[in-house]
Design an enzyme around this catalytic site. Structure first.
Site, PDB file in Angstrom:
ATOM      1  N   ARG A   1       3.712  -8.126  -4.752  1.00 41.04           N
ATOM      2  CA  ARG A   1       2.414  -7.839  -4.136  1.00 41.04           C
ATOM      3  C   ARG A   1       2.524  -7.904  -2.601  1.00 41.04           C
ATOM      4  O   ARG A   1       3.162  -8.814  -2.057  1.00 41.04           O
ATOM      5  CB  ARG A   1       1.347  -8.812  -4.658  1.00 41.04           C
ATOM      6  CG  ARG A   1       1.121  -8.641  -6.141  1.00 41.04           C
ATOM      7  CD  ARG A   1      -0.141  -9.280  -6.666  1.00 41.04           C
ATOM      8  NE  ARG A   1      -0.104  -9.249  -8.131  1.00 41.04           N
ATOM      9  CZ  ARG A   1      -0.450  -8.197  -8.880  1.00 41.04           C
ATOM     10  NH1 ARG A   1      -0.908  -7.098  -8.297  1.00 41.04           N
ATOM     11  NH2 ARG A   1      -0.357  -8.232 -10.194  1.00 41.04           N
ATOM     12  N   ASP A   2       1.873  -6.921  -1.961  1.00 45.52           N
ATOM     13  CA  ASP A   2       1.862  -6.874  -0.500  1.00 45.52           C
ATOM     14  C   ASP A   2       1.118  -8.101   0.039  1.00 45.52           C
ATOM     15  O   ASP A   2       0.054  -8.479  -0.464  1.00 45.52           O
ATOM     16  CB  ASP A   2       1.182  -5.587  -0.020  1.00 45.52           C
ATOM     17  CG  ASP A   2       1.468  -5.283   1.433  1.00 45.52           C
ATOM     18  OD1 ASP A   2       2.159  -4.297   1.706  1.00 45.52           O
ATOM     19  OD2 ASP A   2       0.998  -6.051   2.307  1.00 45.52           O
ATOM     20  N   ILE A   3       1.673  -8.703   1.079  1.00 45.57           N
ATOM     21  CA  ILE A   3       1.097  -9.929   1.644  1.00 45.57           C
ATOM     22  C   ILE A   3      -0.220  -9.652   2.369  1.00 45.57           C
ATOM     23  O   ILE A   3      -1.034 -10.562   2.557  1.00 45.57           O
ATOM     24  CB  ILE A   3       2.132 -10.599   2.589  1.00 45.57           C
ATOM     25  CG1 ILE A   3       1.841 -12.077   2.760  1.00 45.57           C
ATOM     26  CG2 ILE A   3       2.196  -9.879   3.931  1.00 45.57           C
ATOM     27  CD1 ILE A   3       2.969 -12.844   3.417  1.00 45.57           C
TER      28      ILE A   3
ATOM     29  N   ASN B   1       6.246   5.360   3.749  1.00 44.31           N
ATOM     30  CA  ASN B   1       6.219   5.682   5.168  1.00 44.31           C
ATOM     31  C   ASN B   1       7.645   5.775   5.701  1.00 44.31           C
ATOM     32  O   ASN B   1       8.488   4.938   5.351  1.00 44.31           O
ATOM     33  CB  ASN B   1       5.445   4.609   5.947  1.00 44.31           C
ATOM     34  CG  ASN B   1       3.984   4.530   5.537  1.00 44.31           C
ATOM     35  OD1 ASN B   1       3.348   5.552   5.277  1.00 44.31           O
ATOM     36  ND2 ASN B   1       3.443   3.314   5.463  1.00 44.31           N
TER      37      ASN B   1
ATOM     38  N   VAL C   1       8.633  -2.109   8.166  1.00 46.87           N
ATOM     39  CA  VAL C   1       9.766  -2.841   7.580  1.00 46.87           C
ATOM     40  C   VAL C   1      10.818  -1.797   7.202  1.00 46.87           C
ATOM     41  O   VAL C   1      10.535  -0.885   6.405  1.00 46.87           O
ATOM     42  CB  VAL C   1       9.348  -3.660   6.339  1.00 46.87           C
ATOM     43  CG1 VAL C   1      10.567  -4.365   5.747  1.00 46.87           C
ATOM     44  CG2 VAL C   1       8.269  -4.681   6.703  1.00 46.87           C
TER      45      VAL C   1
ATOM     46  N   HIS D   1      10.440   1.158   0.872  1.00 50.37           N
ATOM     47  CA  HIS D   1       9.506   0.569  -0.084  1.00 50.37           C
ATOM     48  C   HIS D   1       8.455   1.601  -0.426  1.00 50.37           C
ATOM     49  O   HIS D   1       7.957   2.321   0.444  1.00 50.37           O
ATOM     50  CB  HIS D   1       8.854  -0.702   0.473  1.00 50.37           C
ATOM     51  CG  HIS D   1       8.374  -0.593   1.872  1.00 50.37           C
ATOM     52  ND1 HIS D   1       9.220  -0.638   2.963  1.00 50.37           N
ATOM     53  CD2 HIS D   1       7.134  -0.409   2.377  1.00 50.37           C
ATOM     54  CE1 HIS D   1       8.523  -0.507   4.068  1.00 50.37           C
ATOM     55  NE2 HIS D   1       7.236  -0.349   3.737  1.00 50.37           N
TER      56      HIS D   1
HETATM   57  P1  AMP Z   1       5.212  -0.286   6.078  1.00 47.20           P
HETATM   58  O1  AMP Z   1       4.228  -0.378   7.210  1.00 47.20           O
HETATM   59  O2  AMP Z   1       5.104   0.986   5.282  1.00 47.20           O
HETATM   60  O3  AMP Z   1       6.625  -0.538   6.551  1.00 47.20           O
HETATM   61  O4  AMP Z   1       4.819  -1.425   5.064  1.00 47.20           O
HETATM   62  C1  AMP Z   1       5.292  -2.744   5.172  1.00 47.20           C
HETATM   63  C2  AMP Z   1       4.420  -3.581   4.286  1.00 47.20           C
HETATM   64  O5  AMP Z   1       5.067  -4.820   4.056  1.00 47.20           O
HETATM   65  C3  AMP Z   1       3.048  -3.909   4.884  1.00 47.20           C
HETATM   66  O6  AMP Z   1       2.019  -3.405   4.023  1.00 47.20           O
HETATM   67  C4  AMP Z   1       3.041  -5.432   4.966  1.00 47.20           C
HETATM   68  O7  AMP Z   1       1.790  -5.998   4.702  1.00 47.20           O
HETATM   69  C5  AMP Z   1       4.094  -5.794   3.919  1.00 47.20           C
HETATM   70  N1  AMP Z   1       4.725  -7.092   4.098  1.00 47.20           N
HETATM   71  C6  AMP Z   1       5.254  -7.583   5.246  1.00 47.20           C
HETATM   72  N2  AMP Z   1       5.818  -8.790   5.010  1.00 47.20           N
HETATM   73  C7  AMP Z   1       5.622  -9.065   3.692  1.00 47.20           C
HETATM   74  C8  AMP Z   1       5.970 -10.154   2.844  1.00 47.20           C
HETATM   75  N3  AMP Z   1       6.644 -11.227   3.316  1.00 47.20           N
HETATM   76  N4  AMP Z   1       5.623 -10.113   1.543  1.00 47.20           N
HETATM   77  C9  AMP Z   1       4.945  -9.036   1.071  1.00 47.20           C
HETATM   78  N5  AMP Z   1       4.612  -7.960   1.809  1.00 47.20           N
HETATM   79  C10 AMP Z   1       4.939  -7.977   3.108  1.00 47.20           C
END
Ligand code: AMP
Length: 116
Positions: A31-33, A89, A98, A102
């Protein structure tokens, strides 16, 4: 960004906790944080692949598995009939933050189009 510094590699390695909803030998879904919808799950390969631009011919099975697994999780989360969105993305203009690929699985609310 090296694999040692990669946030999602740390989740793969167990160095950072995540709310994991599914995992197998090739991928992890958690799950996204900072969820952008009532259901917001991220599906990542265990292998460090920085961006969609770095996918190679040998990744075809893995790429398919990300989508198949997203559909199965969507069904498990009760999203299949109402609908859901999957998004990957790629690089800065798309908002990638990140750099370990994903697939976002988002559902549980009505989505706007086009995305911002
Ligand atoms: P993006 O902007 O497409 O690279 O998405 C990165 C996603 O990673 C974002 O929706 C963040 O909320 C999510 N995210 C960042 N750190 C964590 C974490 N430790 N656990 C879960 N999701 C995360």
């Amino acid at each position: 960004m090296t694999e040692q510094d990669c946030l999602f590699c740390k989740i793969v390695n167990g160095d950072i906790n995540a709310d994991i909803v599914f995992e197998n030998d090739s991928l992890i879904a958690f799950r996204d944080i900072n969820p952008k919808a009532p259901t917001h799950v991220l599906l990542i390969p265990r292998e460090h692949i920085a961006t969609m631009n770095d996918l190679e011919d040998g990744h075809d099975t893995l790429a398919g598995e990300l989508f198949l697994t997203a559909a199965r999780i969507a069904a498990d989360e009760g999203l299949a009939d109402d609908g859901y969105r999957v998004v990957m993305n790629c690089n800065a203009a798309a908002g990638q933050s990140v750099f370990h690929i994903h697939l976002h699985l988002l559902g549980g609310r009505t989505m706007g189009w086009p995305p911002g």
